[in-house]
Structure formats: structure tokens, C-alpha cells
Design a protein around this motif. Structure first.
Motif, PDB file in Angstrom:
ATOM      1  N   ARG A  60     -12.509  13.086 -38.894  1.00 40.23           N
ATOM      2  CA  ARG A  60     -12.270  14.026 -37.791  1.00 40.23           C
ATOM      3  C   ARG A  60     -10.793  13.884 -37.409  1.00 40.23           C
ATOM      4  NH1 ARG A  60     -14.372  13.656 -31.662  1.00 40.23           N
ATOM      5  NH2 ARG A  60     -14.238  15.857 -31.066  1.00 40.23           N
ATOM      6  N   SER A  61     -10.006  14.854 -37.781  1.00 40.87           N
ATOM      7  CA  SER A  61      -8.556  14.718 -37.690  1.00 40.87           C
ATOM      8  C   SER A  61      -8.029  14.755 -36.260  1.00 40.87           C
ATOM      9  CB  SER A  61      -7.872  15.813 -38.511  1.00 40.87           C
ATOM     10  OG  SER A  61      -8.251  17.097 -38.039  1.00 40.87           O
ATOM     11  N   ARG A  62      -8.838  15.238 -35.334  1.00 41.76           N
ATOM     12  CA  ARG A  62      -8.402  15.332 -33.932  1.00 41.76           C
ATOM     13  C   ARG A  62      -9.624  15.361 -33.034  1.00 41.76           C
ATOM     14  NH1 ARG A  62     -10.222  20.052 -32.536  1.00 41.76           N
ATOM     15  NH2 ARG A  62     -10.028  21.911 -33.848  1.00 41.76           N
ATOM     16  N   PRO A  63      -9.457  15.027 -31.745  1.00 39.36           N
ATOM     17  CA  PRO A  63     -10.566  15.184 -30.804  1.00 39.36           C
ATOM     18  C   PRO A  63     -10.723  16.659 -30.424  1.00 39.36           C
ATOM     19  CG  PRO A  63      -8.632  14.392 -29.654  1.00 39.36           C
ATOM     20  CD  PRO A  63      -8.278  14.422 -31.117  1.00 39.36           C
ATOM     21  N   GLY A  64     -11.718  16.942 -29.597  1.00 32.80           N
ATOM     22  CA  GLY A  64     -11.931  18.315 -29.156  1.00 32.80           C
ATOM     23  C   GLY A  64     -13.063  18.987 -29.898  1.00 32.80           C
ATOM     24  N   ASP A  65     -12.933  20.295 -30.125  1.00 34.16           N
ATOM     25  CA  ASP A  65     -14.021  21.052 -30.743  1.00 34.16           C
ATOM     26  C   ASP A  65     -14.063  20.821 -32.251  1.00 34.16           C
ATOM     27  OD1 ASP A  65     -12.071  22.663 -31.954  1.00 34.16           O
ATOM     28  OD2 ASP A  65     -12.152  24.175 -30.362  1.00 34.16           O
ATOM     29  N   PHE A  66     -14.967  21.555 -32.912  1.00 35.42           N
ATOM     30  CA  PHE A  66     -15.149  21.406 -34.358  1.00 35.42           C
ATOM     31  C   PHE A  66     -14.740  22.672 -35.104  1.00 35.42           C
ATOM     32  CE2 PHE A  66     -18.298  18.643 -32.245  1.00 35.42           C
ATOM     33  CZ  PHE A  66     -17.789  17.420 -32.654  1.00 35.42           C
ATOM     34  N   LEU A  67     -13.830  23.440 -34.500  1.00 35.49           N
ATOM     35  CA  LEU A  67     -13.270  24.633 -35.122  1.00 35.49           C
ATOM     36  C   LEU A  67     -11.893  24.258 -35.669  1.00 35.49           C
ATOM     37  CD1 LEU A  67     -15.424  25.680 -33.026  1.00 35.49           C
ATOM     38  CD2 LEU A  67     -14.037  27.741 -32.840  1.00 35.49           C
ATOM     39  N   TYR A  68     -11.792  24.139 -36.974  1.00 29.64           N
ATOM     40  CA  TYR A  68     -10.600  23.546 -37.560  1.00 29.64           C
ATOM     41  C   TYR A  68      -9.681  24.566 -38.214  1.00 29.64           C
ATOM     42  CZ  TYR A  68     -13.003  19.130 -36.783  1.00 29.64           C
ATOM     43  OH  TYR A  68     -13.633  18.063 -36.199  1.00 29.64           O
ATOM     44  N   SER A  69      -8.381  24.340 -38.068  1.00 32.31           N
ATOM     45  CA  SER A  69      -7.371  25.154 -38.721  1.00 32.31           C
ATOM     46  C   SER A  69      -7.253  24.734 -40.190  1.00 32.31           C
ATOM     47  CB  SER A  69      -6.020  24.970 -38.033  1.00 32.31           C
ATOM     48  OG  SER A  69      -5.528  23.654 -38.279  1.00 32.31           O
ATOM     49  N   ALA A  70      -6.514  25.545 -40.966  1.00 26.33           N
ATOM     50  CA  ALA A  70      -6.293  25.196 -42.374  1.00 26.33           C
ATOM     51  C   ALA A  70      -5.589  23.853 -42.498  1.00 26.33           C
ATOM     52  CB  ALA A  70      -5.471  26.295 -43.053  1.00 26.33           C
ATOM     53  N   SER A  71      -4.651  23.590 -41.592  1.00 27.34           N
ATOM     54  CA  SER A  71      -3.938  22.309 -41.617  1.00 27.34           C
ATOM     55  C   SER A  71      -4.872  21.148 -41.294  1.00 27.34           C
ATOM     56  CB  SER A  71      -2.778  22.344 -40.617  1.00 27.34           C
ATOM     57  OG  SER A  71      -2.105  21.104 -40.588  1.00 27.34           O
ATOM     58  N   ASP A  72      -5.759  21.343 -40.312  1.00 24.78           N
ATOM     59  CA  ASP A  72      -6.756  20.316 -39.985  1.00 24.78           C
ATOM     60  C   ASP A  72      -7.597  19.980 -41.209  1.00 24.78           C
ATOM     61  OD1 ASP A  72      -6.078  20.172 -37.244  1.00 24.78           O
ATOM     62  OD2 ASP A  72      -7.514  21.744 -36.702  1.00 24.78           O
ATOM     63  N   VAL A  73      -8.052  21.026 -41.891  1.00 24.92           N
ATOM     64  CA  VAL A  73      -8.928  20.825 -43.047  1.00 24.92           C
ATOM     65  C   VAL A  73      -8.184  20.112 -44.170  1.00 24.92           C
ATOM     66  CG1 VAL A  73     -10.374  21.950 -44.791  1.00 24.92           C
ATOM     67  CG2 VAL A  73     -10.345  22.826 -42.441  1.00 24.92           C
ATOM     68  N   ASP A  74      -6.943  20.521 -44.416  1.00 23.26           N
ATOM     69  CA  ASP A  74      -6.142  19.835 -45.436  1.00 23.26           C
ATOM     70  C   ASP A  74      -6.014  18.346 -45.122  1.00 23.26           C
ATOM     71  OD1 ASP A  74      -5.714  22.098 -46.935  1.00 23.26           O
ATOM     72  OD2 ASP A  74      -3.757  22.554 -46.049  1.00 23.26           O
ATOM     73  N   THR A  75      -5.770  18.044 -43.856  1.00 20.25           N
ATOM     74  CA  THR A  75      -5.654  16.643 -43.440  1.00 20.25           C
ATOM     75  C   THR A  75      -6.948  15.890 -43.725  1.00 20.25           C
ATOM     76  OG1 THR A  75      -4.057  17.169 -41.700  1.00 20.25           O
ATOM     77  CG2 THR A  75      -5.262  15.103 -41.466  1.00 20.25           C
ATOM     78  N   MET A  76      -8.085  16.505 -43.378  1.00 20.98           N
ATOM     79  CA  MET A  76      -9.369  15.832 -43.567  1.00 20.98           C
ATOM     80  C   MET A  76      -9.722  15.671 -45.037  1.00 20.98           C
ATOM     81  SD  MET A  76     -11.721  17.042 -40.327  1.00 20.98           S
ATOM     82  CE  MET A  76     -11.570  18.810 -40.578  1.00 20.98           C
ATOM     83  N   VAL A  77      -9.323  16.610 -45.875  1.00 20.67           N
ATOM     84  CA  VAL A  77      -9.531  16.459 -47.320  1.00 20.67           C
ATOM     85  C   VAL A  77      -8.791  15.219 -47.826  1.00 20.67           C
ATOM     86  CG1 VAL A  77      -8.923  17.443 -49.570  1.00 20.67           C
ATOM     87  CG2 VAL A  77     -10.042  18.865 -47.849  1.00 20.67           C
ATOM     88  N   HIS A  78      -7.559  15.028 -47.386  1.00 20.17           N
ATOM     89  CA  HIS A  78      -6.796  13.836 -47.775  1.00 20.17           C
ATOM     90  C   HIS A  78      -7.469  12.565 -47.252  1.00 20.17           C
ATOM     91  CE1 HIS A  78      -3.393  15.725 -49.725  1.00 20.17           C
ATOM     92  NE2 HIS A  78      -3.253  16.571 -48.707  1.00 20.17           N
ATOM     93  N   GLU A  79      -7.960  12.620 -46.015  1.00 22.75           N
ATOM     94  CA  GLU A  79      -8.625  11.448 -45.433  1.00 22.75           C
ATOM     95  C   GLU A  79      -9.875  11.078 -46.218  1.00 22.75           C
ATOM     96  OE1 GLU A  79      -7.204  11.981 -40.770  1.00 22.75           O
ATOM     97  OE2 GLU A  79      -9.057  12.961 -41.429  1.00 22.75           O
ATOM     98  N   VAL A  80     -10.662  12.081 -46.591  1.00 21.49           N
ATOM     99  CA  VAL A  80     -11.857  11.843 -47.404  1.00 21.49           C
ATOM    100  C   VAL A  80     -11.485  11.117 -48.687  1.00 21.49           C
ATOM    101  CG1 VAL A  80     -13.594  12.991 -48.844  1.00 21.49           C
ATOM    102  CG2 VAL A  80     -13.255  13.744 -46.481  1.00 21.49           C
ATOM    103  N   ARG A  81     -10.494  11.643 -49.385  1.00 17.84           N
ATOM    104  CA  ARG A  81     -10.112  11.064 -50.676  1.00 17.84           C
ATOM    105  C   ARG A  81      -9.631   9.619 -50.538  1.00 17.84           C
ATOM    106  NH1 ARG A  81      -6.700  16.405 -52.428  1.00 17.84           N
ATOM    107  NH2 ARG A  81      -8.416  17.615 -53.337  1.00 17.84           N
ATOM    108  N   HIS A  82      -8.763   9.386 -49.571  1.00 17.41           N
ATOM    109  CA  HIS A  82      -8.183   8.052 -49.433  1.00 17.41           C
ATOM    110  C   HIS A  82      -9.224   7.014 -49.006  1.00 17.41           C
ATOM    111  CE1 HIS A  82      -4.062   8.990 -50.326  1.00 17.41           C
ATOM    112  NE2 HIS A  82      -4.030   9.971 -49.440  1.00 17.41           N
TER     113      HIS A  82
END
Length: 254
Positions: A60-82
Motif C-alpha cells: 500500500r504505497s500511501r495511506p487514505g483511500d484505495f483509488l490509485y493513480s498510475a504512479s501509485d500502481v507503478d510504485t506498488m508493482v515495484h514493491e511487490v517484486r522487491h
């Protein structure tokens, strides 16, 4: 029934392992609902648990709601992989659309990233489901997306209040998906969750530590909260939860 503990430190992960938890959800900033842990925290937690339990980091790249921007999703994809590359047993994810439905496109990206990193990775959908418009419809989608389990309070503020929906969810999926009760779950709620057919429970098992004394000043907050306070995993709560789960498991097999 399995026991999962949400922890925010390597020490907390070690406490959960020592007291017999089956899994930890590893995150940071639990007071904000949890965000992705650092790679350093993941590495230190693995050292503390020494293979005694599974570690599932929250993505979860940030607190708050669960409506994510493209940048949020890109960040979370990297987090998943690492984090999976570091040895996580699975990841905990969730995303919604503005219509409060499962964001299938985002979830598919996260699932694909997880399976590329580790084909055996377990997938947990977190309490975003409790902010969805229809949790049962969401559940059907998660089955199709290949999830291992769903963490939910039954679409209510607490799992105790959501018991009826949790029961319906467990009946709906049978053994194809693990319904894990969590969110304001108390020790006294655990037997009811077991009777409802739920196969796992999730607790934060936390207590607040403070070193507040004369001369302590705030480093940013203006709400007069304790600037020295932080949460730690409470060994006694984990131990008590484990004892309750053990007793219920014994009843089931006796």
C-alpha cells in the motif's frame, strides 16, 4: 484455524513467531491503516522469525483511500517484486474503482507482478473489500483472480459486528478461498469466528508505548497528541490469541 498478527517491526515479527502465530502481515504506520514496509524492515523481520512463520508484507504505497493513480500502481508493482524477491511468502493488496468495485485492471497488474516474482506467492486481498459496494460480488471477482485469502471485517466497522456477512462469505467460498476475520477483532470474538466456519483470524495485538516527559516537543503534529508514543506488539495478547485458537482447534479434532 490460523492466527495472523499485524506487526510493524522486526521485534514484533519475532514476538509473533515466538508465541506461535502462523503468519504476520508486515507493514509500517499501522496508525494510518498500514503502508508498505521498507526492504530493510523485511530483511530484519526475516532474521527475527528465522523461518518459524510466514511473512506477508502489505503493499500500500500511501495511506487514505484505495483509488490509485498510475504512479501509485507503478510504485506498488515495484514493491511487490522487491519484497517477494527478498523471501516474502505472499503479498497483501487491494484496490477499488471510484464506483467502489474491485479495480480489476490494477489488481491484475499486481497479481502478475507477484506471480512473475514467485509463482507460488500467496495473494491476500485486504480490507479494501470492506469499502466496496458489494462485498459478495467482490468476493466472486477475487476467486476468479486467483486469490488465496481475503482479510475482512464483514463490511462493518469491526469483525464482531460483521459476523453475519463473514458467515455468508465463508459459506459462499467453501475451501476455495480463506476468509480471514480482522478489523477491531477482540480475543472474545475468536470463538464466534470459529463457529461461523472462518479458517483464520487477524489481530494487530498492539499496545502503545510512551516516554513522554518534561521537555518533549512535537515534531510536526499540532493536535496535542503524545509526540513520543508508538505501538509495539503485545506478547501477552499474541499468547492469549494463540491459546484460544489452539483450544478451538483441539475441539474440532476431538
Amino acid at each position: 484455524m490460523k492466527l495472523e498478527i499485524a506487526v510493524v517491526s522486526a521485534a514484533g515479527a519475532g514476538v509473533a513467531a515466538a508465541e506461535g502465530a502462523n503468519r504476520v502481515e508486515l507493514c509500517s504506520s499501522l496508525e494510518l491503516g498500514g503502508i508498505t514496509p521498507s526492504q530493510g524492515l523485511m530483511e530484519a523481520s526475516m532474521e527475527h522469525v528465522d523461518g518459524r512463520l510466514e511473512i506477508h508484507p502489505l503493499i500500500r504505497s500511501r495511506p487514505g483511500d484505495f483509488l490509485y493513480s498510475a504512479s501509485d500502481v507503478d510504485t506498488m508493482v515495484h514493491e511487490v517484486r522487491h519484497l517477494l524477491a527478498q523471501g516474502a511468502h505472499g503479498v497483501v493488496v487491494g484496490a477499488l474503482t471510484p464506483a467502489r468495485e474491485v479495480d480489476v485492471h490494477t489488481i491484475q497488474r499486481l497479481v502478475e507482478a507477484a506471480k512473475e516474482a514467485n509463482p507460488e506467492a500467496q495473494l491476500t486481498f485486504h480490507r479494501a473489500i470492506d469499502q466496496s459496494k458489494d462485498p459478495l460480488a467482490a468476493l466472486d471477482q477475487l476467486l476468479e483472480l486467483g486469490f488465496t485469502r481475503v482479510l475482512t471485517s464483514g463490511h462493518e466497522a469491526t469483525a464482531g459486528l460483521g459476523l453475519s456477512t463473514l458467515t455468508t462469505m465463508a459459506e459462499r467460498v467453501g475451501h476455495t478461498l480463506q476468509i480471514m476475520a480482522g478489523g477491531g477483532l477482540s480475543l472474545d470474538d475468536i470463538p464466534a469466528m470459529h463457529r461461523a466456519g472462518l479458517s483464520a483470524v487477524h489481530l494487530s495485538a498492539k499496545k502503545t508505548v510512551s516516554t513522554l516527559g518534561e521537555g518533549a516537543i512535537s515534531l510536526g503534529a499540532n493536535d496535542h497528541s503524545d509526540p513520543t508514543a508508538y505501538t509495539v506488539t503485545d506478547r501477552d495478547i499474541v499468547r492469549a490469541a494463540r491459546a484460544k485458537v489452539n483450544a478451538l482447534n483441539l475441539e474440532t479434532h476431538s
